[in-house]
Every structure is written in C-alpha cells, then in structure tokens.
Design an enzyme around this catalytic site. Structure first.
Site, short mmCIF file in Angstrom:
data_model
loop_
_atom_site.label_atom_id
_atom_site.label_comp_id
_atom_site.label_asym_id
_atom_site.label_seq_id
_atom_site.Cartn_x
_atom_site.Cartn_y
_atom_site.Cartn_z
N ASP A 204 1.22 -0.91 -0.68
CA ASP A 204 -0.50 0.16 -0.08
C ASP A 204 0.32 1.70 -0.44
O ASP A 204 1.98 0.76 0.68
CB ASP A 204 -0.67 0.16 0.89
CG ASP A 204 -1.64 1.16 1.22
OD1 ASP A 204 -2.54 1.07 0.78
OD2 ASP A 204 -1.52 1.87 2.19
N GLU A 255 1.80 -0.40 -4.90
CA GLU A 255 0.67 0.59 -5.01
C GLU A 255 1.62 2.19 -5.78
O GLU A 255 1.65 2.69 -4.53
CB GLU A 255 -0.25 0.43 -4.18
CG GLU A 255 -1.49 2.00 -4.65
CD GLU A 255 -2.12 2.66 -3.69
OE1 GLU A 255 -3.19 3.30 -3.92
OE2 GLU A 255 -1.51 2.45 -2.52
C1 GLC Z 1 -3.90 3.12 -0.60
C2 GLC Z 1 -5.22 2.39 -0.30
C3 GLC Z 1 -6.68 3.44 0.22
C4 GLC Z 1 -6.48 3.75 1.41
C5 GLC Z 1 -4.82 4.19 1.61
C6 GLC Z 1 -4.08 4.39 3.26
O1 GLC Z 1 -4.34 4.40 -1.42
O2 GLC Z 1 -5.50 1.94 -1.49
O3 GLC Z 1 -8.06 2.59 0.17
O4 GLC Z 1 -6.61 4.60 1.93
O5 GLC Z 1 -3.90 4.19 0.86
O6 GLC Z 1 -3.87 2.89 3.42
#
Ligand code: GLC
Length: 524
Positions: A204, A255
């Site tokens: 993440d 991500e």
């Molecule tokens: C990422 C996740 C999202 C979350 C954020 C903070 O972007 O996909 O859903 O709110 O991180 O952890």
C-alpha cells in the site's frame, strides 16, 4: 507449483477481493472470510489466477482496514487466522494464488507501538514515528504545512504538546522508516505471511514511506519531502531479498501512484518489486489517441527494465469504470466523483465490455476489481449520512460508491450478500446484475469475462504490435494471428480480413464492428 508457473505475476489475472463487500456468511451485514470461502467457486469459474485480499487484519476501521492494529491476525469481523489459513489452502487447491495487502506507510493509532509511544516520551517506540515539536512561540503551530493525501492537515497534537505526522487520517500515524526496528518488523511480517503460503504482497502507498527528516515544505522545483524519496528503494531491495529467499515465486506488487513513468519504473528494477499497479490507463479519457499513447508509454517504460506491465480499470479507491465511461468527462479524478453529472449507464456498460477485452489482451497482468465482472456501476445514491469513507469529511469525496456489497442472487437487495442489512445500500437495479442472473446468459458481462479469461490463457502470443486501422481504432496483434480491435470512432468499421471472431464485446453488424465495441479474432 510447476516450473511453467514461475514468474506467474507477469501475465496473471488478479482479482481484488474487498472482504467487507464480497459475501457475508455470519449475518452481520459485513462480508467475511467464511463468505469468501463459500463463494470461492465464483472465482474458480471466472478463471482468475490470483486473489488480492484487501486488508483483513484487526483494525478500528478508521480507513476501512487500511489502519492496521496487528499485521499477524485477522479482525473478528472477518473471522480468524485459522479461517484465513484455510482460505489460502482452499484457494491453492482451486489453482488460485493468494496476495495479501501490507500497509507499511502507517499503522493504526490503536497499534501497541503507537500506544506505547503516546504513553511516554522516553519509550523506544517514540522513535518509530514522526513526533516533532510545533512551530511558533508556544509550539502550537504544526511542524509543516503539508497537505494530507485525503486533504486536510497532516499533524495532530498530543496531550504532551508534541505533534505526530499522519499523511492520511490522525488514526493512521506514519512510521519512521529510518528506524531499523521498523524495517525489521515489516520483514518479519512478510515472512509471517510467506510462511503461511501466500504467493504475493500488495504494498500500500509504496512510494510514501521515506520522509525528508529536515521536513521542508512542499515547493515547486525542490525535491518532494515525502513522495518517492530515493531511500525507499533500499527498503524494497531488502524486501526482495526476503521474497527471493522463498524460492523466487513470491511476488511483491507495489501501489505506486506516479505521473512520471520513468520514476515509476525505478520500483521495478530487477532487485526491487516484481510488479506495480499502473494507473495511467485508469486515469485516461475514453479517447483513442490518448489511450494508444498510454499503452505505448506503459509498454515502453516496462520493456526498458524487463518488468511486466499491469492493467487496472477499477479498484476500491476510484469511481467504477461503467460510471466513468458513461459520463461526458471520462477521466478519473476524485474531484469528479459525485459531481452530479449525468451518467449514461448503457454507454458506460458498452465501453466497459470493450475495455475488458482491451485490458485482458494487452501484454502483462490484468487486475479485476470485484464486481467489475458483474458490470456494477458506482452507487451514487448512498445517503451521505451512511458514508464511512474518511475521505468524505476531509475532501468532500467518498469512495463508498465503489465499495458496495456484491449482488449474488435473487430479485431484491441484499441479493444474497447477507441475511442482514448490508453495510452500504445496493441499488435495486442490480437485480439484473447478480451473478445468478448473468450465469449462462451469453450476453452478460459475467460470461464475457469468463470467456475472455479462458481464451486469454489459450490464445495470446508473446509479441505485441499495433495494427493500423485508422486513428480512431485501437487494434493490435498478440503473436502471429491473434488480434484485438476496438472501435472508438462514432461509426461502424469494416473488420480486417480474418478467419474467426473469437469473442465480441457486443453484437456485430455483419462484418462490421459497431462503435465502442471490441473483438478478439484470428486474422487470415
Ligand atoms: C491506499 C489504499 C487506500 C487507503 C490508503 C491509505 O491508497 O488503496 O484505500 O485509504 O492507501 O492506506
């Protein structure tokens, strides 16, 4: 698994399960692991290669589980660790790999580390976070003016007068990745899940971990204080050593939201992550020139470092693409979420069907967000008092509309999702979009996805080349005779000479391909 499965992440179809909205077995209105196990057959029949499980750990749910209080257990709302282990085993038995979601940038304010850090300034855990004195005479001004990822400020003051950093909500304090204990802890968490057989880790907010300790303001033309700092690559090199120690078939998938595709590609160097989500196409308008450029940009950047591309149309953070593609402005941004512009769902669905054939035949891995195979649209009619997304209070946008529980069976909500009231309301019109209603209907979105995934495995050649059918048509070959043709012009076009049409996203007009329709074919 066998040798041919090694490097499976390079061309896998990966299905994102958002556990609170997949299926509820214990009747509390929230999805759970027992529900996923009971409906694993749906994923087997769909033919996906892997499941990516959004966070299922103990959490106060300030950000729907992305505020983790314990990475080595399961939140009781979802079940138990034993059930998670059983699911991993059952998924493997069904030929499906498991990817878990690790959130390294921050943890929950209820995590024992943060509790210890708050309790005493002398606690060693204090240094695991970003505690700083405030500015101004009384220290009552925040240490920086940084804006949070959800909007709003990024510092919260504690009773002892100091401030701590949180790029997201105050319930998600940022970790200090300069501290060796933080690094060691996450390497141990990776091992914990790899030891339980998981095949991959979704990381993440992967580019945010490191911060400039001088805490400079965010200014144009100066290095950003917390986006994409060079030091972050050292963290992923260490993680890669951990995953490699499991025999080389455990994948790290980042991500990484980054407009600069070269900087993005740095995360995919051979000793770092195996793959990263590419959001370029997701943000792109429904426009042939822009989409062709996006595909080219993506393929080029990945080719340069020998990494697989990834294709994502939707996820739990963005407006569902049936809705996006049915609006006049077809790009994605949080700003045009819930902006009240009209949506042509028929047009959005037609384009979503065509986009499925596009993303499932481009070279690389394809991600499916749960419900996209059912053709679900964004629920834009959730009463605001039911919103749970912390982004709502801060930025005035809510991601809840794409997180609505799945419709499985029957003619009325809750459509077999639960026996209780679902945690978010489902549109009554989803009666035509249940998995049950679509099964066996050759014109349904579900059967389109099933056929496409099956054919993808059997038909795509390794090479990619564009076919020139004019500037309003996206057409390309995979291997010597497989072609995908997507008509984005306003009028039907003649299909190129072919032996067979393998699959079409909508009805053909004789040998002509109608607008916003795609086909897979064998060329003659
Ligand atoms: C990422 C996740 C999202 C979350 C954020 C903070 O972007 O996909 O859903 O709110 O991180 O952890």
């Amino acid at each position: 698994m066998s040798d041919k499965d090694s490097q499976w992440w390079r061309d896998a179809v990966i299905y994102q399960v958002y556990p609170r909205s997949y299926a509820d077995a214990n009747g509390d209105g929230v999805g759970d692991i027992a529900g996923i196990r009971a409906r694993l057959g749906h994923l087997r029949d769909l033919g996906v290669d892997a499941i990516w499980m959004s966070p299922w750990y103990p959490s106060p749910m300030a950000d729907a589980g992305y505020d983790v209080a314990d990475f080595r257990d399961i939140d009781p709302v979802f079940g138990s660790l034993a059930e998670a282990e059983a699911l991993i085993e059952e998924a493997h038995a069904a030929g499906i790999r498991m990817i878990v979601d690790i959130v390294p940038n921050h943890i929950s304010s209820e995590h024992p580390w943060f509790k210890a850090a708050l309790k005493s300034k002398e606690a060693k855990e204090r240094d695991y976070f970003w505690f700083r004195p405030g500015r101004g005479e009384n220290g009552d001004e925040m240490p920086t003016d940084w804006r949070g990822e959800f909007g709003g400020t990024t510092w919260t003051r504690t009773p002892d007068g100091s401030w701590y950093l949180h790029l997201f909500t105050p319930e998600q304090p940022d970790l200090n990745w300069d501290h060796p204990d933080v690094r060691a802890e996450f390497e141990s968490i990776l091992r914990f899940w790899f030891d339980r057989g998981v095949d991959g880790i979704r990381i993440d907010s992967a580019a945010l971990l490191l911060k400039d300790p001088e805490l400079p303001e965010v200014l144009e033309d100066t290095p950003h204080p917390f986006h994409d700092l060079d030091g972050v690559h050292e963290v992923y090199r260490a993680w890669r050593r951990v995953s490699d120690s499991y025999g080389g078939d455990r994948a790290l998938i980042g991500e990484v939201w980054m407009p600069d595709i070269e900087r993005f590609a740095n995360y995919l160097r051979p000793d770092e992550l195996h793959a990263a989500f590419n959001f370029d196409l997701l943000g792109c308008a429904w426009d042939p020139e822009l989409m062709r450029e996006s595909v080219d940009r993506t393929l080029l950047a990945h080719k340069a470092i020998g990494a697989p591309a990834t294709w994502v149309l939707s996820n739990h953070d963005v407006t569902r693409h049936v809705t996006r593609y049915g609006r006049e402005n077809t790009t994605f941004s949080f700003e045009n979420n819930l902006d009240g512009t009209p949506v042509d769902l028929e047009l959005g669905t037609r384009r979503a069907r065509a986009a499925a054939l596009l993303s499932l035949s481009l070279p690389g891995a394809a991600y499916i967000y749960q419900g996209e195979e059912l053709g679900l649209w964004e629920n834009e009619n959730i009463p605001p008092e039911q919103f749970q997304d912390p982004m709502w209070g801060r930025r005035g946008h809510s991601r809840d509309g794409c997180r609505v529980p799945l419709p499985w069976t029957g003619d009325e909500a809750p459509f077999g999702f639960t026996t209780a009231t679902p945690w978010l309301p489902q549109p009554a019109e989803w009666k035509d979009r249940t998995a049950q209603a679509q099964t066996g209907d050759p014109n349904s979105m579900l059967e389109l996805y099933r056929s496409a995934i099956k054919l993808r495995h059997a038909s795509l050649g390794p090479e990619f080349s564009w076919l020139d059918l004019g500037s309003s048509v996206l057409a390309f070959c995979r291997g010597h005779d497989f072609a995908c043709v997507l008509n984005m012009s306003g009028a039907p076009i003649a299909l190129p000479p072919h032996r067979t049409v393998l699959l079409a996203s909508g009805p053909l007009d004789g040998d002509r391909l109608p607008p916003d329709t795609a086909v897979w074919m064998r060329l003659s």
